[in-house]
Design a protein around this motif. Structure first.
Motif, PDB file in Angstrom:
ATOM      1  N   VAL A 111       0.839  -1.203   0.000  1.00  0.00           N
ATOM      2  CA  VAL A 111       0.000   0.000   0.000  1.00  0.00           C
ATOM      3  C   VAL A 111       0.874   1.253   0.000  1.00  0.00           C
ATOM      4  O   VAL A 111       0.607   2.207  -0.747  1.00  0.00           O
ATOM      5  N   ALA A 112       1.932   1.256   0.803  1.00  0.00           N
ATOM      6  CA  ALA A 112       2.838   2.407   0.836  1.00  0.00           C
ATOM      7  C   ALA A 112       3.509   2.605  -0.516  1.00  0.00           C
ATOM      8  O   ALA A 112       3.613   3.747  -1.005  1.00  0.00           O
ATOM      9  N   LEU A 113       3.949   1.529  -1.142  1.00  0.00           N
ATOM     10  CA  LEU A 113       4.569   1.623  -2.462  1.00  0.00           C
ATOM     11  C   LEU A 113       3.580   2.146  -3.498  1.00  0.00           C
ATOM     12  O   LEU A 113       3.923   2.980  -4.335  1.00  0.00           O
ATOM     13  N   PHE A 114       2.328   1.692  -3.422  1.00  0.00           N
ATOM     14  CA  PHE A 114       1.298   2.180  -4.326  1.00  0.00           C
ATOM     15  C   PHE A 114       1.145   3.692  -4.217  1.00  0.00           C
ATOM     16  O   PHE A 114       1.105   4.402  -5.214  1.00  0.00           O
ATOM     17  N   TRP A 115       1.050   4.201  -2.981  1.00  0.00           N
ATOM     18  CA  TRP A 115       0.845   5.641  -2.797  1.00  0.00           C
ATOM     19  C   TRP A 115       2.056   6.454  -3.228  1.00  0.00           C
ATOM     20  O   TRP A 115       1.916   7.551  -3.761  1.00  0.00           O
ATOM     21  N   VAL A 116       3.255   5.929  -3.005  1.00  0.00           N
ATOM     22  CA  VAL A 116       4.461   6.635  -3.453  1.00  0.00           C
ATOM     23  C   VAL A 116       4.471   6.742  -4.973  1.00  0.00           C
ATOM     24  O   VAL A 116       4.705   7.829  -5.525  1.00  0.00           O
ATOM     25  N   PHE A 127       1.867   6.511  -6.961  1.00  0.00           N
ATOM     26  CA  PHE A 127       0.722   7.334  -7.355  1.00  0.00           C
ATOM     27  C   PHE A 127       1.040   8.821  -7.233  1.00  0.00           C
ATOM     28  O   PHE A 127       0.781   9.607  -8.149  1.00  0.00           O
ATOM     29  N   ILE A 128       1.636   9.210  -6.118  1.00  0.00           N
ATOM     30  CA  ILE A 128       1.958  10.633  -5.900  1.00  0.00           C
ATOM     31  C   ILE A 128       3.032  11.093  -6.876  1.00  0.00           C
ATOM     32  O   ILE A 128       2.934  12.180  -7.450  1.00  0.00           O
ATOM     33  N   LEU A 129       4.056  10.279  -7.094  1.00  0.00           N
ATOM     34  CA  LEU A 129       5.087  10.646  -8.072  1.00  0.00           C
ATOM     35  C   LEU A 129       4.505  10.773  -9.475  1.00  0.00           C
ATOM     36  O   LEU A 129       4.835  11.705 -10.220  1.00  0.00           O
ATOM     37  N   GLY A 130       3.611   9.872  -9.835  1.00  0.00           N
ATOM     38  CA  GLY A 130       2.959   9.950 -11.140  1.00  0.00           C
ATOM     39  C   GLY A 130       2.073  11.172 -11.257  1.00  0.00           C
ATOM     40  O   GLY A 130       2.039  11.840 -12.299  1.00  0.00           O
ATOM     41  N   TYR A 131       1.361  11.489 -10.197  1.00  0.00           N
ATOM     42  CA  TYR A 131       0.488  12.663 -10.209  1.00  0.00           C
ATOM     43  C   TYR A 131       1.304  13.941 -10.366  1.00  0.00           C
ATOM     44  O   TYR A 131       0.974  14.807 -11.183  1.00  0.00           O
ATOM     45  N   LEU A 132       2.374  14.053  -9.588  1.00  0.00           N
ATOM     46  CA  LEU A 132       3.213  15.254  -9.683  1.00  0.00           C
ATOM     47  C   LEU A 132       3.892  15.355 -11.035  1.00  0.00           C
ATOM     48  O   LEU A 132       3.958  16.440 -11.631  1.00  0.00           O
ATOM     49  N   THR A 133       4.374  14.244 -11.554  1.00  0.00           N
ATOM     50  CA  THR A 133       5.004  14.256 -12.873  1.00  0.00           C
ATOM     51  C   THR A 133       4.002  14.648 -13.943  1.00  0.00           C
ATOM     52  O   THR A 133       4.275  15.488 -14.797  1.00  0.00           O
ATOM     53  N   GLY A 134       2.812  14.060 -13.898  1.00  0.00           N
ATOM     54  CA  GLY A 134       1.773  14.402 -14.859  1.00  0.00           C
ATOM     55  C   GLY A 134       1.344  15.845 -14.758  1.00  0.00           C
ATOM     56  O   GLY A 134       1.077  16.514 -15.768  1.00  0.00           O
ATOM     57  N   TYR A 135       1.285  16.350 -13.542  1.00  0.00           N
ATOM     58  CA  TYR A 135       0.879  17.745 -13.332  1.00  0.00           C
ATOM     59  C   TYR A 135       1.882  18.696 -13.989  1.00  0.00           C
ATOM     60  O   TYR A 135       1.496  19.623 -14.702  1.00  0.00           O
ATOM     61  N   TYR A 136       3.154  18.465 -13.754  1.00  0.00           N
ATOM     62  CA  TYR A 136       4.165  19.378 -14.297  1.00  0.00           C
ATOM     63  C   TYR A 136       4.380  19.174 -15.807  1.00  0.00           C
ATOM     64  O   TYR A 136       4.724  20.110 -16.511  1.00  0.00           O
ATOM     65  N   VAL A 137       4.172  17.966 -16.319  1.00  0.00           N
ATOM     66  CA  VAL A 137       4.339  17.721 -17.749  1.00  0.00           C
ATOM     67  C   VAL A 137       3.180  18.349 -18.522  1.00  0.00           C
ATOM     68  O   VAL A 137       3.383  18.952 -19.584  1.00  0.00           O
ATOM     69  N   HIS A 138       1.960  18.246 -18.001  1.00  0.00           N
ATOM     70  CA  HIS A 138       0.781  18.705 -18.732  1.00  0.00           C
ATOM     71  C   HIS A 138       0.292  20.069 -18.265  1.00  0.00           C
ATOM     72  O   HIS A 138      -0.818  20.477 -18.609  1.00  0.00           O
ATOM     73  N   LYS A 139       1.092  20.768 -17.479  1.00  0.00           N
ATOM     74  CA  LYS A 139       0.684  22.066 -16.969  1.00  0.00           C
ATOM     75  C   LYS A 139       0.582  23.059 -18.122  1.00  0.00           C
ATOM     76  O   LYS A 139       1.440  23.119 -18.993  1.00  0.00           O
ATOM     77  N   CYS A 140      -0.500  23.847 -18.123  1.00  0.00           N
ATOM     78  CA  CYS A 140      -0.694  24.842 -19.176  1.00  0.00           C
ATOM     79  C   CYS A 140       0.259  26.005 -18.953  1.00  0.00           C
ATOM     80  O   CYS A 140       0.459  26.477 -17.837  1.00  0.00           O
TER      81      CYS A 140
END
Length: 78
Positions: A57-62, A64-77
């Motif tokens: 579960v801890a690995l999943f959240w790590v 998930f958060i890294l993917g979310y932050l990466t996606g946010y900064y890659v697709h940021k307008c």
């Protein structure tokens, strides 16, 4: 033939090509045994299953958060 440096005893007996190898306990065996006990306690039984589930579960959240932050900064307008 016995060597004290390597901690391995080798003896050949009979002519049927059966070899017998013994590993002799060295100076760090107490430390090794304590780590084995801790590892056995944490990795087996109900506690081991709980530790593996919590680790998953801890690995999943790590990830998930890294993917979310990466996606946010890659697709940021811009």
């Amino acid at each position: 033939m016995q060597t004290q440096e390597s901690g391995v005893q080798y003896s050949r007996w009979d002519d049927r090509s059966r070899d017998e190898v013994h590993v002799v306990a060295g100076s760090g065996t107490e430390e090794a045994w304590s780590w084995q006990r801790v590892s056995r306690k944490l990795c087996s039984g109900k506690l081991g299953i709980a530790m593996k589930v919590l680790g998953g579960v801890a690995l999943f959240w790590v990830v998930f958060i890294l993917g979310y932050l990466t996606g946010y900064y890659v697709h940021k307008c811009k």
